[in-house]
Design a protein around this motif. Structure first.
Motif, mmCIF file in Angstrom:
data_model
loop_
_atom_site.group_PDB
_atom_site.id
_atom_site.type_symbol
_atom_site.label_atom_id
_atom_site.label_comp_id
_atom_site.label_asym_id
_atom_site.label_seq_id
_atom_site.Cartn_x
_atom_site.Cartn_y
_atom_site.Cartn_z
ATOM 1 N N UNK A 139 0.830 -1.203 0.000
ATOM 2 C CA UNK A 139 0.000 0.000 0.000
ATOM 3 C C UNK A 139 0.865 1.254 0.000
ATOM 4 N N UNK A 140 0.281 2.312 -0.524
ATOM 5 C CA UNK A 140 0.911 3.627 -0.484
ATOM 6 C C UNK A 140 -0.102 4.662 -0.026
ATOM 7 N N UNK A 141 0.399 5.678 0.631
ATOM 8 C CA UNK A 141 -0.350 6.901 0.886
ATOM 9 C C UNK A 141 0.233 7.948 -0.044
ATOM 10 N N UNK A 142 -0.622 8.604 -0.807
ATOM 11 C CA UNK A 142 -0.106 9.488 -1.847
ATOM 12 C C UNK A 142 -1.088 10.599 -2.160
ATOM 13 N N UNK A 143 -0.596 11.583 -2.902
ATOM 14 C CA UNK A 143 -1.438 12.696 -3.340
ATOM 15 C C UNK A 143 -1.035 13.079 -4.750
ATOM 16 N N UNK A 144 -1.680 14.108 -5.273
ATOM 17 C CA UNK A 144 -1.347 14.651 -6.575
ATOM 18 C C UNK A 144 -0.614 15.968 -6.409
ATOM 19 N N UNK A 145 0.319 16.228 -7.319
ATOM 20 C CA UNK A 145 1.088 17.475 -7.284
ATOM 21 C C UNK A 145 1.087 18.115 -8.666
ATOM 22 N N UNK A 146 1.358 19.406 -8.687
ATOM 23 C CA UNK A 146 1.450 20.113 -9.966
ATOM 24 C C UNK A 146 2.875 20.042 -10.498
ATOM 25 N N UNK A 147 3.138 20.738 -11.586
ATOM 26 C CA UNK A 147 4.438 20.667 -12.238
ATOM 27 C C UNK A 147 5.564 21.201 -11.360
ATOM 28 N N UNK A 157 1.347 20.469 -3.711
ATOM 29 C CA UNK A 157 0.149 19.650 -3.550
ATOM 30 C C UNK A 157 -1.054 20.284 -4.234
ATOM 31 N N UNK A 158 -1.831 19.452 -4.916
ATOM 32 C CA UNK A 158 -3.128 19.896 -5.412
ATOM 33 C C UNK A 158 -4.171 19.737 -4.304
ATOM 34 N N UNK A 159 -5.295 20.376 -4.491
ATOM 35 C CA UNK A 159 -6.383 20.326 -3.508
ATOM 36 C C UNK A 159 -7.094 18.980 -3.600
ATOM 37 N N UNK A 160 -7.014 18.174 -2.537
ATOM 38 C CA UNK A 160 -7.742 16.905 -2.460
ATOM 39 C C UNK A 160 -8.809 16.930 -1.372
ATOM 40 N N UNK A 161 -9.053 18.084 -0.785
ATOM 41 C CA UNK A 161 -10.152 18.209 0.165
ATOM 42 C C UNK A 161 -9.769 18.159 1.617
ATOM 43 N N UNK A 162 -8.774 17.347 1.954
ATOM 44 C CA UNK A 162 -8.252 17.264 3.325
ATOM 45 C C UNK A 162 -6.762 16.969 3.231
ATOM 46 N N UNK A 163 -6.028 17.192 4.305
ATOM 47 C CA UNK A 163 -4.649 16.714 4.318
ATOM 48 C C UNK A 163 -4.605 15.186 4.299
ATOM 49 N N UNK A 164 -3.504 14.633 3.820
ATOM 50 C CA UNK A 164 -3.273 13.202 3.988
ATOM 51 C C UNK A 164 -3.259 12.894 5.480
ATOM 52 N N UNK A 165 -3.822 11.747 5.845
ATOM 53 C CA UNK A 165 -3.850 11.260 7.229
ATOM 54 C C UNK A 165 -4.756 12.071 8.144
ATOM 55 N N UNK A 166 -5.694 12.810 7.584
ATOM 56 C CA UNK A 166 -6.710 13.447 8.421
ATOM 57 C C UNK A 166 -7.700 12.370 8.868
ATOM 58 N N UNK A 167 -7.898 12.238 10.155
ATOM 59 C CA UNK A 167 -8.809 11.213 10.661
ATOM 60 C C UNK A 167 -10.258 11.588 10.340
ATOM 61 N N UNK A 168 -11.180 10.636 10.447
ATOM 62 C CA UNK A 168 -12.589 10.979 10.249
ATOM 63 C C UNK A 168 -13.055 12.093 11.177
ATOM 64 N N UNK A 169 -12.529 12.093 12.395
ATOM 65 C CA UNK A 169 -12.924 13.133 13.359
ATOM 66 C C UNK A 169 -12.348 14.487 12.965
ATOM 67 N N UNK A 170 -11.074 14.522 12.589
ATOM 68 C CA UNK A 170 -10.431 15.783 12.224
ATOM 69 C C UNK A 170 -11.044 16.387 10.960
ATOM 70 N N UNK A 171 -11.469 15.536 10.039
ATOM 71 C CA UNK A 171 -11.962 16.011 8.745
ATOM 72 C C UNK A 171 -13.477 16.073 8.656
ATOM 73 N N UNK A 172 -14.171 15.749 9.741
ATOM 74 C CA UNK A 172 -15.628 15.682 9.730
ATOM 75 C C UNK A 172 -16.126 14.758 8.614
ATOM 76 N N UNK A 173 -15.399 13.652 8.421
ATOM 77 C CA UNK A 173 -15.791 12.657 7.440
ATOM 78 C C UNK A 173 -15.372 12.936 6.012
#
Length: 211
Positions: A121-129, A133-149
């Motif tokens: 497994x990997x934890x990953x995101x998208x980046x620009x040139x 980091x591009x906008x994915x809605x929450x930080x990586x590793x934001x818990x359900x509680x921290x991100x309000x789901x």
């Protein structure tokens, strides 16, 4: 309000069906990802590395993948499980051990089925040139509680750019044969028990590996 909650159908890593998947480890080694995919050169199984390269080629020009975590040791996995479970005990003092295991598995896999421990497994995101980091809605590793789901891949409450980027990630990674863990938009795997269950493979390709 999110589109997915624990009351809705979703296969979590605590589901007994995941642990019931047999493992026939093919002995494939861990390899370091190239810096163009992972500045920290995270270790993953060789075929997963190849599939991540294929996924990156499916992205539009100017957009790339950035892997922030691959293989994780048993000790590190156990520490994350223990810390998050302790937080959940405070939030849900009425929950018994079985309920805490389910709640915890939304964010961190039980030790015996953990895809990261298998190098699968990997934890990953998208980046620009520029590598930002591009906008994915929450930080990586934001818990359900921290991100309000909003950490759920299909969650409402994220902007149109974040939704488009999650869809683009799913197109690239899903098209390369990886599967997503639905409560973590950033978590994708190949060859582990969860992957085998979702793809109807006869067995997982990778079990726990030490390094």
């Amino acid at each position: 309000m999110t589109t997915q909650t624990l009351a809705e159908p979703a296969v979590l890593l605590a589901d007994p069906r995941v642990a019931a998947v047999p493992v026939v480890d093919d002995g494939e080694p861990l390899v370091r990802l190239p810096r163009r995919l992972s500045p920290t050169r995270e270790p993953v199984r060789r075929t997963l590395a190849e599939r991540l390269e294929a996924a990156a080629r499916r992205l539009p020009a100017g957009i790339g993948l950035r892997v922030v975590e691959g293989h994780r040791s048993l000790a590190d996995q156990a520490a994350i499980v223990a810390a998050y479970t302790a937080d959940l005990q405070v939030l849900h003092p009425e929950a018994d051990a079985a309920r805490l295991r389910v709640l915890s598995s939304r964010f961190v896999a039980p030790l015996e089925v953990a895809p990261h421990v298998a190098g699968a497994a990997v934890d990953l995101t998208l980046v620009d040139a520029c590598g930002d980091d591009l906008d994915l809605g929450t930080p990586i590793d934001a818990t359900p509680e921290q991100s309000d789901g909003r950490c759920w891949t299909a969650a409402d409450g994220i902007g149109p750019d974040a939704r488009a980027h999650r869809d683009l990630m799913a197109h690239a990674l899903g098209g390369a044969g990886l599967v997503n863990y639905p409560s973590e938009w950033w978590h994708w795997s190949y060859g582990d028990r969860y992957w085998a269950l979702l793809t109807a493979a006869p067995h997982a390709l990778y079990g726990p590996v030490a390094r």
